[in-house]
Design an enzyme around this catalytic site. Structure first.
Site, PDB file in Angstrom:
ATOM      1  N   HIS A   1       5.396  -3.235  41.496  1.00 24.37           N
ATOM      2  CA  HIS A   1       6.394  -2.273  42.002  1.00 24.37           C
ATOM      3  C   HIS A   1       7.148  -2.895  43.185  1.00 24.37           C
ATOM      4  O   HIS A   1       8.380  -2.788  43.277  1.00 24.37           O
ATOM      5  CB  HIS A   1       5.711  -0.973  42.454  1.00 24.37           C
ATOM      6  CG  HIS A   1       5.307  -0.064  41.317  1.00 24.37           C
ATOM      7  ND1 HIS A   1       4.246   0.804  41.392  1.00 24.37           N
ATOM      8  CD2 HIS A   1       5.841   0.122  40.079  1.00 24.37           C
ATOM      9  CE1 HIS A   1       4.143   1.491  40.250  1.00 24.37           C
ATOM     10  NE2 HIS A   1       5.085   1.082  39.447  1.00 24.37           N
TER      11      HIS A   1
ATOM     12  N   THR B   1       0.062   2.159  31.289  1.00 25.91           N
ATOM     13  CA  THR B   1      -0.524   1.994  32.624  1.00 25.91           C
ATOM     14  C   THR B   1       0.521   2.284  33.698  1.00 25.91           C
ATOM     15  O   THR B   1       1.713   2.108  33.466  1.00 25.91           O
ATOM     16  CB  THR B   1      -1.019   0.545  32.842  1.00 25.91           C
ATOM     17  OG1 THR B   1       0.074  -0.349  32.565  1.00 25.91           O
ATOM     18  CG2 THR B   1      -2.189   0.190  31.949  1.00 25.91           C
ATOM     19  N   ILE B   2       0.040   2.687  34.851  1.00 26.68           N
ATOM     20  CA  ILE B   2       0.897   2.660  36.051  1.00 26.68           C
ATOM     21  C   ILE B   2       0.888   1.195  36.481  1.00 26.68           C
ATOM     22  O   ILE B   2      -0.177   0.560  36.518  1.00 26.68           O
ATOM     23  CB  ILE B   2       0.391   3.608  37.167  1.00 26.68           C
ATOM     24  CG1 ILE B   2       1.309   3.525  38.407  1.00 26.68           C
ATOM     25  CG2 ILE B   2      -1.050   3.354  37.565  1.00 26.68           C
ATOM     26  CD1 ILE B   2       0.994   4.583  39.491  1.00 26.68           C
ATOM     27  N   SER B   3       2.048   0.640  36.753  1.00 24.37           N
ATOM     28  CA  SER B   3       2.110  -0.778  37.120  1.00 24.37           C
ATOM     29  C   SER B   3       1.384  -1.019  38.435  1.00 24.37           C
ATOM     30  O   SER B   3       1.147  -0.084  39.215  1.00 24.37           O
ATOM     31  CB  SER B   3       3.563  -1.227  37.260  1.00 24.37           C
ATOM     32  OG  SER B   3       4.237  -1.081  36.041  1.00 24.37           O
TER      33      SER B   3
ATOM     34  N   SER C   1       4.320   7.153  35.274  1.00 28.20           N
ATOM     35  CA  SER C   1       3.744   8.014  36.316  1.00 28.20           C
ATOM     36  C   SER C   1       4.796   8.633  37.228  1.00 28.20           C
ATOM     37  O   SER C   1       4.514   9.596  37.937  1.00 28.20           O
ATOM     38  CB  SER C   1       2.809   7.179  37.193  1.00 28.20           C
ATOM     39  OG  SER C   1       3.588   6.189  37.889  1.00 28.20           O
TER      40      SER C   1
HETATM   41  N1  SAH Z   1       6.904   2.124  36.061  1.00 27.35           N
HETATM   42  C1  SAH Z   1       5.959   2.912  35.280  1.00 27.35           C
HETATM   43  C2  SAH Z   1       5.540   2.059  34.095  1.00 27.35           C
HETATM   44  C3  SAH Z   1       4.833   2.816  33.030  1.00 27.35           C
HETATM   45  S1  SAH Z   1       4.419   1.798  31.634  1.00 27.35           S
HETATM   46  C4  SAH Z   1       4.771   3.220  36.171  1.00 27.35           C
HETATM   47  O1  SAH Z   1       4.432   2.374  37.006  1.00 27.35           O
HETATM   48  O2  SAH Z   1       4.153   4.294  36.036  1.00 27.35           O
HETATM   49  C5  SAH Z   1       5.939   1.794  30.720  1.00 27.35           C
HETATM   50  C6  SAH Z   1       6.436   3.129  30.243  1.00 27.35           C
HETATM   51  O3  SAH Z   1       7.526   2.892  29.351  1.00 27.35           O
HETATM   52  C7  SAH Z   1       5.438   3.960  29.461  1.00 27.35           C
HETATM   53  O4  SAH Z   1       5.295   5.202  30.102  1.00 27.35           O
HETATM   54  C8  SAH Z   1       6.051   4.095  28.071  1.00 27.35           C
HETATM   55  O5  SAH Z   1       5.778   5.345  27.444  1.00 27.35           O
HETATM   56  C9  SAH Z   1       7.524   3.931  28.375  1.00 27.35           C
HETATM   57  N2  SAH Z   1       8.357   3.481  27.254  1.00 27.35           N
HETATM   58  C10 SAH Z   1       8.040   2.567  26.298  1.00 27.35           C
HETATM   59  N3  SAH Z   1       9.077   2.390  25.458  1.00 27.35           N
HETATM   60  C11 SAH Z   1      10.075   3.202  25.888  1.00 27.35           C
HETATM   61  C12 SAH Z   1      11.401   3.454  25.427  1.00 27.35           C
HETATM   62  N4  SAH Z   1      11.894   2.838  24.365  1.00 27.35           N
HETATM   63  N5  SAH Z   1      12.170   4.346  26.102  1.00 27.35           N
HETATM   64  C13 SAH Z   1      11.672   4.988  27.205  1.00 27.35           C
HETATM   65  N6  SAH Z   1      10.418   4.788  27.683  1.00 27.35           N
HETATM   66  C14 SAH Z   1       9.627   3.913  27.043  1.00 27.35           C
END
Ligand code: SAH
Length: 224
Positions: free
Chosen positions: A64, A57-59, A88
């Site tokens: 944020h 998900t996008i947080s 995202s």
């Molecule tokens: N701040 C982002 C959060 C996305 S959710 C937003 O608001 O869009 C968390 C993200 O962490 C996902 O995209 C997932 O694929 C990534 N993720 C999960 N484990 C990870 C890892 N070990 N290393 C890098 N990215 C990872």
């Protein structure tokens, strides 16, 4: 009572301000410049996480905002910042705006994302919003699992004043402690039994100080 659904980005950010979630001018100015509508198509101006793909998900905008607020002392023009699990790209771009990467060549901002499709998704989003970021050396989104960063890559990355982790870990990963600069700040959700708690970690005189903030709900930081 406040509406949780707004029709445009400015109203969303003003709503967060009215609710007292954004009480910091720097967070307000930064988030106002990064229109959530460019990072997620569906209901971008609702204060809730929204599904992207790949179980991710996008947080929520309030998450944020709260994370950015905690990082603000360490996130300034000239700072080095990393967004782990950049998804995202929304928060990575907020870091770029706040550090002024376009004009300040000391600033360095990097997003690191485990899923290649999401790296591509974030780059498309940035193309729509701030394409100029994609032409500079001191802004990057890379495809990499944070747990798989080796010693050589760690050296190349250098140290960071601000580290944001957008996914929840079972314990504090050593790699993040190694990447944190002296007086740097790390924001990370950590699992505690069935809940997750947001932590603010500071490195002071080489020592790690852990501040327990509040309960949260993030996707998992995947080991592989
Ligand atoms: N701040 C982002 C959060 C996305 S959710 C937003 O608001 O869009 C968390 C993200 O962490 C996902 O995209 C997932 O694929 C990534 N993720 C999960 N484990 C990870 C890892 N070990 N290393 C890098 N990215 C990872």
């Amino acid at each position: 009572m406040y509406a949780l659904v707004e029709n445009n980005h400015r109203d969303l950010i003003n709503n967060l301000k009215r609710r007292g979630i954004i009480d910091d001018d720097d967070v307000y100015d930064t988030m106002l410049q990064v229109d959530r509508g460019r990072y997620i198509k569906e209901s971008p101006y609702v204060d809730t996480p929204i599904y992207i793909s790949h179980g991710v998900t996008i947080s929520s905008p309030h998450m944020h905002a709260l994370s950015l607020k905690r990082l603000m002392n360490a996130l300034k023009p000239g700072s080095r910042a990393i967004d782990v699990g950049s998804g995202s790209g929304y928060l990575t771009v907020c870091m770029a705006i706040r550090t002024n990467v376009l004009e300040n060549k000391n600033s360095f901002v990097i997003g690191i994302e485990r899923v290649k499709d999401l790296v591509d998704f974030s780059i498309e989003n940035i193309k729509k919003d701030k394409p100029e970021l994609l032409n500079i050396e001191n802004f990057k989104i890379i495809h990499k699992n944070i747990y798989q960063v080796n010693e050589k890559e760690q050296k190349e990355l250098g140290l960071f004043d601000a580290i944001h982790v957008g996914a929840s870990a079972s314990e504090l990963p050593d790699i993040l402690i190694n990447l944190l600069a002296e007086n740097g700040k790390l924001i990370i959700p950590l699992e505690e039994g069935r809940t997750q708690v947001l932590y603010e970690i500071t490195k002071k005189n080489g020592k790690i100080i852990k501040d327990r903030l509040f309960d949260v709900c993030f996707v998992t930081l995947k080991k592989n």
